[in-house]
Every structure is written in structure tokens, then in C-alpha cells.
Design an enzyme around this catalytic site. Structure first.
Site, short mmCIF file in Angstrom:
data_model
loop_
_atom_site.label_atom_id
_atom_site.label_comp_id
_atom_site.label_asym_id
_atom_site.label_seq_id
_atom_site.Cartn_x
_atom_site.Cartn_y
_atom_site.Cartn_z
N ASP A 336 21.92 -9.23 -1.59
CA ASP A 336 23.07 -9.94 -1.94
C ASP A 336 23.37 -10.63 -0.73
O ASP A 336 22.62 -10.55 0.33
CB ASP A 336 24.21 -8.84 -1.76
CG ASP A 336 25.43 -9.40 -2.39
OD1 ASP A 336 25.58 -10.63 -2.86
OD2 ASP A 336 26.33 -8.68 -1.86
N ASP A 634 26.86 -4.36 -1.99
CA ASP A 634 28.01 -3.84 -1.14
C ASP A 634 29.16 -3.69 -2.36
O ASP A 634 29.98 -2.72 -2.14
CB ASP A 634 28.55 -4.55 -0.02
CG ASP A 634 28.76 -6.00 -0.39
OD1 ASP A 634 28.74 -6.46 -1.64
OD2 ASP A 634 29.22 -6.82 0.73
N ASP A 638 27.29 -4.39 -8.16
CA ASP A 638 25.86 -4.16 -7.62
C ASP A 638 25.39 -2.89 -8.06
O ASP A 638 24.12 -2.52 -8.00
CB ASP A 638 25.62 -4.27 -5.96
CG ASP A 638 25.95 -5.85 -5.54
OD1 ASP A 638 25.46 -6.66 -6.08
OD2 ASP A 638 26.47 -5.76 -4.44
#
Length: 892
Positions: A336, A634, A638
Site C-alpha cells: 500500500d 493498514d 486490505d
């Protein structure tokens, strides 16, 4: 409406429907539903909760941890010990098996825990209009068609199609990965808009940052976006790590070999030598005990546990033991952007005024840094003017929080407040009036009074909106005509760098002006632009370079826009700084079949505007090429991909509980550089595990060879089963664990990731193990039969044979410290103190075995003379040198 069908409560793509269309589709009234109507709909739609997954009974989940080939070997060894009535060793081995099952049971179910973490994100209460009045109702009882209102700080209770929005901004970072709150309005959006672009919707579990809104509930429970993510987590499935696959295959082969050899021994002993059946069974049991590496599961578990401790010191907290080793085999890291590669703290990087351009140093909300003019210019009133707008037309605050600085307010306003602090401009004077930020207008204005009593309107907002309201710009010597083409070029330049661009303007007013309204915001003086970015972590840039050196690809998968993602990836060295770089957006990915995605997935390193489904598809496409994928994240968005990846890595500081529960590794510092350190540690652990196995197997190989030779040639057994157990025990307790503490080999992060699949030790290493087994076993046979040939009693000869086995293993331990280079070096004597403590422990135990009287009764051993130590010691040195010669041949 008396009868309600499920179809009446389902609306496809509500974000693309107008307010009247959505009201008609769900039969929603401005006065809200009646209690009776809400109850009828609740009976059809179900409660607004996420269901708990069905779980197997606890007993079956516990017993499932015994379904492993290596555990079968352990249980087989325990059964043999029970047959021999060796109850102490029986319970020791059973304890290892039971402890292994307990650890697995306690650490299992990360997907179920992830679902629980997602359920914890849901709102408890909601403000809904029922029976013509506003009431607080349990969020679980909301139904499609309910009218709800949203206020700052509220957690959105369901998926809602907005029908009113006043300056409404919602923090959707946990759902979409966006680093700034999303502005909302009531206008319908395109039917194919991604979740992050659906400005007409408020999604369950997100948080209202500012403004107010009202909307009609369109989705509840599993029908919400967060409910779809929960379904993805449940369906994602987890993959076995390379180590667990290799150990399972190794254990099966070993079991077949041991059973086959035992049958051959029985046949030879019975038909060739006509041995008494009782003696033959005893010898076969001795062979099986010698051949089974019952210490292997414990060795693997303890080696991984030591690795967990080492990784924790580097801020990587491991939730599942095999993940430690799996990190070492990672070939691709999907990361990410927000908070992992970047700081997740918006920062002003550039300022452009009509007079000069400025570079801003420092990162995040820490006010350490400066504003430096470019091109030899000097800072003047132009900079002071734009920084005054940054701090005065602003509702955020930067406050110290221990050793860090914390933001109270919105990230973009925090960045502006910090740049004013860096430029030495502090908020002073009174605020008389304000025009709050509105997503329709895209600007904010304040009326401020200076220390001298003068008043001015200060404005910040979208550059295009401020340019169209401005008449002049601030020059070096006062106001000059506005140069729109040059500002459009400056905006394009900043945007191409991945910066978010905001503009500032002002307007002097009379000292008696007491309020400000939108109509006052005309004929402004344009002051300049801010270029704002979520800056890359400097240590992450270095870590990406190290990953590339180690043959590991790094791919950025973000919910941010394509331009921002590409600019950040160039800055981080993730992709080349120039030339065409392929970037795949969520919409483009949606148009690809899984086979088409599989064909391009290795060539694309930047993915933008992605959804949770896209992330899972990317991970699966990479895994279809045999890649071992680590996925970081986070937000709750995800969690499905973290569950599916070979190694899921969550952020410990800014990560949601759902993400942490879905992951195997949690980064205590939210830092990509920690992943690099963890991969290095994973490679070291795998190296040490293989060293330990290559060391352990010749113990069993030599012992079983000694018994096999005796049976095949009809000779006296050099070792009794109980003496075999003694050697197994002392080497497992002392020497086997020493290699777990070995430091990393040279160049560990310059070699490519190891190939997946195959056995944990390859054919060449298996041949190496067999030769070493022959060397140690041959030395043991030579010692035993030479002593017997001199007329010494068998018990004495067996004691010296046990000594030979123990010292031979000790010599071989030093060979195993360096498998890829020679151990004939001073380095073999340093770097791992545990080796020396293990050697000392082995010698002390062997002295006890040889000279303590009660051990003579237990093991039928005899005290050896000093001279009887000379031959085993000399042969141990010979074994060490012979193995080094063998290693040299392998290196060639």
C-alpha cells in the site's frame, strides 16, 4: 406497504441514481419509515450486522493439528517408546507433539479474527427518522429505505445514498486507502465509478470528518461495501508457506524410507541370519528409533520461535510461526502507498508566488524545516502573505505528542499550518467571520483583523475556483494584472510531480467590515500556490533499492489517483524516473479477465484507484506465476488480500484491528524498511533451519547405519536402543539448537530469492548427508569392533562407540556453521557463543554418562580410561577435515 419482498429492498448501483430515483426505488419518504414498516423490512432484509462464520468444534480444531506427517513420525516414536516401556522418553515426545498442537490451536483462525475485527468497525447507534420524528435507533435495526442523518464524528451506520450534504467530508481511508477525507455531494456519479469516486455515497464503518448530511439507507449487513470485504476475507483462503509444504513432503518421504528399510532388515535378519525373533524385533525397533528424527518438529518450532524474538527486536511482530520463514522466500512485495511507503502526513513541498518559487524542507507534521527560495531569489512580502493565509484561514492545530507532533484537524490544513510554522509566521489577530469549506464551492474564506486594526478576507481552495474570482496578483511592488496562462502552467507542473495543488488569495476590506459572505469573494488578489504531498519515507526508498538488489520486485497498489501514484513511485525508485511506465488503474483492471491480468501482472509495478477485489486478483495472478507474495496494508480494504497473500503484513500504528488480525506479521513502526529487515531475517532463519536439518540428519543416519550394518552382516549390535536414545537426546538438547543462533551469511541480501517447491534439502545435500552419515557411522563401527577385537567387553566398547558418535557430531557442527564456504577459518571460532555453550554441555553430559555410577545402571555404560578418549578425538578431527574436503568439492 404491507408486504415486502427482498427485491423491493435491493437497488443496483445506487450511486448512479438521482435522489428522486433512489427515493422511488426504495419507497422512502422524507418523514422516514413507520415503526411497523421498519419491522416488516427488517424481517426481510435481516439485521444490519455482519454474520459470524461457522466454526468447527474446538476439539476437532485441536485434533486437526496432529494431522501432519512429521507429527505422525513423533507419535510413531512415542509408540515405540511405549512398547519399550521407556515412559520418560514417551512423555517427552508426547509433550512435544501436544505443545505443537496447542501453539497451532492458539494461533489459528486469523481469518475468523479478521472478520471479528471488521465487525467491530460497525456503528452501534444511528440517528434515523421514524414515525415522522428523529430518533436514536440501534444501528443493527436499520433497513433499506431508512432516512438517517450524519454529524461530525459519527460512524456511518450503513451504506447511505446522500440526499442532503452540507460541507460533508468523510474519512474513508480504512475503506479506500485515500489519505485525505472525501468531499461528498448529492449529485449522481457514473455507474462504473470506483468506491473511492462515489461522492454521492457514505459507506458503513467510515467516519464523518466535517459537515452534515442526510441520506437513504441502500445497503445493510453483508450488502454493504464493508460486508462485501468480509465475504472476500472469508473466501480468500490462506496458502501454506513454502516451509510447511517442504516439511510435509520431506516427512512423507522419510516415513516411507524408514518403513521400507525396517522391512528389509526384518527380512535379512530372519531369512539370511535366522536371528531369534525377539532379538530381531528389538534390533528393528532400535533401527526405527535411530532413524526417526523425532527432534525435527521441535527443532523447526524452536528455530522459528528464536527468529520471532529476533524479528520483534526489529519492530516486526510475528503472529504465526511459519510466516517467519516464508518472509525469506518472498519474491514480490505488494505494498500500500499511504502510511507504508509514505508517512501518511501531508506536507507542503513547494510554494509558488507571483514573485518566486520556494522549496520546503522537512517531513510530516514536525515543524522542523525551512522555506528556501529557488534561483537565488530572496524571500519577501510575497512569502509572508501566502503563509499568513496558510495559518489564519485554517482550523487545524499542530500539538506536541511526546517526541512526535500530532495533528488535530484535517491533513491538508495540518500541512498548511506546519509550513507557516517553518516560515516563522504565527497566527495572530482575531477571526471576525468565516465561509466554511464546501465541496460545491471548493474553497474556504475567513475575515481576519490584523494587529493594526486593518481587516482582510483570506481565501484558500481549488486553484481554478480562486483564479476565476481573482482580478490581480501580488507582485514585487504591489498588485499587478493576473497572468492566468502562467498560473495554469504552474498548476500543471506541480500536478505532474504528483502534488496536490491548493491556491491562496486575499482581499483588503474596510476596517468596519463585520462579516464575510460568498458574494464578497470577488476581485481577489491571487497570492500563489502550495504543492502538497504525502511524502515518501526516506528509509523506504533505501529499502526498495535493497529489495531490488535482493531480486525482490516491489509493487505499489493504492487507492490514490494515477498521477500521484506514478510520481511517488518514481521518487521512491520503484520505477524508472523517466520514460513510459505502465500504470494499471482499477477501471482498466476491471476490464481484464484473470488470464489477461496474469499476462501483464509481472510487468506492472504501479496500480492506482484499486478496490479490495482488485488487490486479491493481483495477488492471485502473481501466485499463478509461482511468486511468493507479501502484501502490506493498514485499512480494512486490505484485509482480504492480506489473508490471501503468502505473507500478510499489517501496520501496527495506523492499521485497523481487522487488518492486524488478517496478517501474519505486524509492523510496530509502520515502516516499509522494517519489511526489508524482516525479509533478511527470514532468509537467515531459513538458512539456519537448513543447516540444522543437514546437521541433525547424519545423527540419525549414522546411528541407523550402525544398526543396519550389524543386522545385515549378523554382527553384535554396537548400540542398544536406549543408547541410541541417549545420543539422540544429548545432541537434540545441546548441539541441534546452536545453529539457530548463527548470524546471517555474507551477501544474504544480494542473492535472488530461493526457488519455491522441492524438498527442504535437495539431492546434492541429501548425498552430502549420506556421506557424512557413512563417515560418522563408519568411525563408530571402527571404534566398536576394534575395541571388541582386543577382547574388551561389549558394554565398554559400546560406551566408546557412544563417545565416538557424540564427538563426531560435535566436529560436524563446526562444518555446518558455514555451508557455502570453508570452516577452516578463524571465523568458525567466533560469531556464535551458543556453539561453545552447546559443546560444553555435550561434553559435560557425556562425562556424566561415562563416569556417574547410576548412569551405568540405566544405560549399561562403563567408565572409560583416558586412553580410550584418544581414538574418538582423533577420528573426530579426521571427520571434520574429510567433510571440509567434501564441501570444497561441492563448491567446485
Amino acid at each position: 406497504m404491507t408486504g415486502v419482498a427482498e427485491a423491493d429492498l435491493t437497488v443496483s448501483r445506487p450511486h448512479a441514481l438521482g435522489v428522486d430515483e433512489i427515493s422511488e426505488a426504495l419507497r422512502a419518504e422524507p418523514t422516514g419509515l413507520t415503526s411497523a414498516e421498519a419491522s416488516a423490512r427488517l424481517a426481510v432484509a435481516g439485521r444490519n450486522v455482519l454474520p459470524e462464520a461457522k466454526r468447527k468444534p474446538a476439539v476437532l480444531r485441536f485434533l486437526a493439528h496432529f494431522n501432519d506427517t512429521l507429527i505422525y513420525i513423533l507419535l510413531g516414536a512415542a509408540a515405540i517408546k511405549a512398547i519399550m516401556e521407556d515412559w520418560l522418553d514417551f512423555w517427552v515426545i508426547m509433550a512435544v507433539a501436544i505443545i505443537n498442537a496447542v501453539i497451532g490451536y492458539l494461533q489459528e483462525g486469523r481469518a475468523e479474527k479478521a472478520l471479528a475485527g471488521i465487525r467491530g468497525m460497525l456503528s452501534v447507534d444511528a440517528s434515523a427518522r421514524r414515525d415522522g420524528a428523529w430518533a436514536t435507533v440501534p444501528a443493527a435495526e436499520l433497513v433499506p429505505g431508512d432516512v438517517v442523518r450524519l454529524m461530525p464524528g459519527d460512524k456511518v451506520p450503513a451504506d447511505v445514498r446522500l440526499i442532503e450534504a452540507f460541507q460533508l467530508r468523510i474519512d474513508e481511508s480504512a475503506l479506500t486507502g485515500e489519505s485525505v477525507p472525501s468531499s461528498k455531494d448529492v449529485a449522481a456519479v457514473a455507474a462504473d465509478a470506483g468506491v473511492g469516486d462515489r461522492s454521492s455515497m457514505a459507506f458503513s464503518g467510515t467516519i464523518v470528518s466535517a459537515g452534515q448530511g442526510r441520506g437513504i439507507v441502500t445497503g445493510t449487513g453483508v450488502g454493504t461495501e464493508i460486508g462485501k470485504i468480509q465475504s472476500l476475507v472469508g473466501e480468500a483462503g490462506s496458502l501454506a508457506t513454502p516451509l510447511t509444504k517442504q516439511l510435509a513432503g520431506f516427512g512423507k518421504v522419510l516415513t516411507i524410507v524408514i518403513l521400507g528399510m525396517a522391512v528389509v532388515m526384518l527380512a535379512i535378519g530372519h531369512f539370511l541370519h535366522d536371528m531369534p525373533f525377539g532379538d530381531l524385533i528389538s534390533a528393528t525397533i532400535g533401527f526405527a528409533v535411530a532413524a526417526i528424527p523425532e527432534g525435527l518438529p521441535a527443532l523447526v518450532t524452536i528455530t522459528l520461535a528464536i527468529g520471532v524474538q529476533q524479528m520483534a527486536k526489529r519492530n516486526a511482530i510475528t503472529r504465526k510461526l511459519p510466516a517467519v520463514e516464508a518472509l525469506g522466500s518472498v519474491t514480490t512485495v505488494c505494498s500500500d502507498k499511504t502510511g507504508t511507503l509514505t508517512k501518511n502526513e501531508m506536507t507542503v513541498r513547494s510554494i509558488v508566488t507571483p514573485v518566486a518559487s520556494y522549496e520546503v524542507t522537512g517531513l510530516g507534521y514536525d515543524p522542523a524545516g525551512s522555506v528556501e527560495p529557488l534561483g537565488g531569489a530572496k524571500a519577501g512580502g510575497d512569502l509572508a502573505a501566502i503563509l499568513a493565509v496558510a495559518t489564519l484561514c485554517n482550523d487545524a492545530h499542530i500539538v506536541p505528542d511526546g517526541e512526535r507532533w500530532a495533528l488535530v484537524g484535517e491533513p491538508t490544513e495540518g500541512a498548511l499550518k506546519v509550513v507557516a510554522m517553518k516560515g516563522g509566521v504565527e497566527a495572530s489577530g482575531a477571526r471576525i467571520g468565516v465561509v466554511p469549506f464546501d465541496s460545491a464551492n471548493k474553497f474556504m474564506a475567513t475575515l481576519n483583523e490584523g494587529a493594526d486594526g486593518s481587516r482582510a478576507i483570506l481565501v484558500k481552495g481549488a486553484p481554478d475556483r480562486l483564479l476565476e474570482r481573482s482580478l490581480t496578483q501580488r507582485g514585487a511592488d504591489g498588485a499587478v494584472p493576473l497572468d492566468i496562462p502562467s498560473w495554469e502552467a504552474a498548476i500543471d507542473d506541480l500536478s505532474s510531480q504528483g502534488l496536490r495543488v491548493l491556491a491562496a488569495a486575499r482581499k483588503a476590506v474596510r476596517a468596519d467590515t463585520g462579516a464575510v459572505v460568498i458574494d464578497d469573494l470577488e476581485d481577489l488578489e491571487f497570492l500563489g500556490l502550495w504543492g502538497i504531498v504525502d511524502p515518501p519515507r526516506p528509509e523506504a526508498i533505501e529499502a526498495i533499492a535493497d529489495c531490488h538488489t535482493a531480486g525482490i520486485r516491489v509493487k505499489m497498489i493504492t487507492g490514490d489517483h494515477k498521477g500521484t501514484a506514478l510520481a511517488i513511485s518514481r521518487e521512491m525508485g520503484l520505477v524508472p524516473r523517466s520514460g513510459d511506465v505502465p500504470v494499471l488503474t482499477g477501471a482498466e483492471l476491471e476490464a481484464l479477465s484473470q488470464e489477461q491480468l496474469k499476462a501483464v501482472v509481472r510487468d506492472v509495478d504501479v496500480y492506482a484507484r484499486t478496490s479490495p477485489e482488485h488487490k486479491i486478483r493481483i495477488v492471485r495472478a502473481l501466485q499463478a506465476h509461482g511468486e511468493v507474495v507479501a502484501m502490506t496494508g493498514d485499512g480494512v480494504n486490505d484485509a482480504p488480500a492480506l489473508t490471501r497473500a503468502n505473507v500478510g503484513i499489517a501496520m501496527g500504528i495506523k492499521g485497523t484491528e481487522a487488518t492486524k488480525e488478517a496478517a501474519e506479521i505486524v509492523l510496530a513502526d509502520d515502516n516499509f524498511a522494517t519489511i526489508r529487515s524482516a525479509i533478511r531475517e527470514g532468509r537467515r532463519i531459513y538458512d539456519n533451519l537448513r543447516k540444522s536439518i543437514v546437521f541433525l540428519l547424519p545423527t540419525n543416519g549414522a546411528q541407523s547405519l550402525v544398526i543396519l550394518v550389524a543386522i545385515v552382516f549378523g554382527l553384535a549390535l554396537p548400540l542398544t536402543p536406549v543408547q541410541v536414545l541417549w545420543v539422540n537426546m544429548i545432541t537434540a538438547v545441546t548441539l541441534s539448537l546452536a545453529l539457530a543462533y548463527e548470524p546471517a551469511e555474507r551477501g544474504i541480501m544480494t542473492r535472488p530469492p530461493r526457488a519455491t517447491g522441492g524438498s527442504i534439502i535437495n539431492g546434492r545435500e541429501l548425498g552430502f548427508v549420506l556421506i557424512v552419515s557413512v563417515l560418522i557411522g563408519g568411525a563408530t563401527l571402527g571404534v566398536f569392533y576394534s575395541v571388541v577385537a582386543n577382547g574388551t567387553e561389549i558394554a565398554y566398547a559400546r560406551t566408546e562407540a557412544v563417545l565416538m558418535l557424540a564427538l563426531g557430531q560435535l566436529a560436524y557442527l563446526f562444518n555446518c556453521r558455514f555451508m557455502s564456504r570453508s570452516s577452516i577459518t578463524p571465523d568458525v571460532l567466533r560469531g556464535n557463543r551458543v556453539v561453545w555453550w552447546s559443546a560444553l554441555a555435550l561434553i559435560v553430559l557425556q562425562l556424566i554418562y561415562t563416569y556417574v555410577p547410576f548412569m551405568h545402571d540405566l544405560f549399561d555404560s562403563r567408565p572409560l580410561s583416558i586412553g580410550s578418549w584418544i581414538l574418538p578425538i582423533l577420528l573426530s578431527i579426521v571427520i571434520f577435515l574429510a567433510v571440509e574436503a567434501l564441501k570444497a568439492l561441492r563448491r567446485r
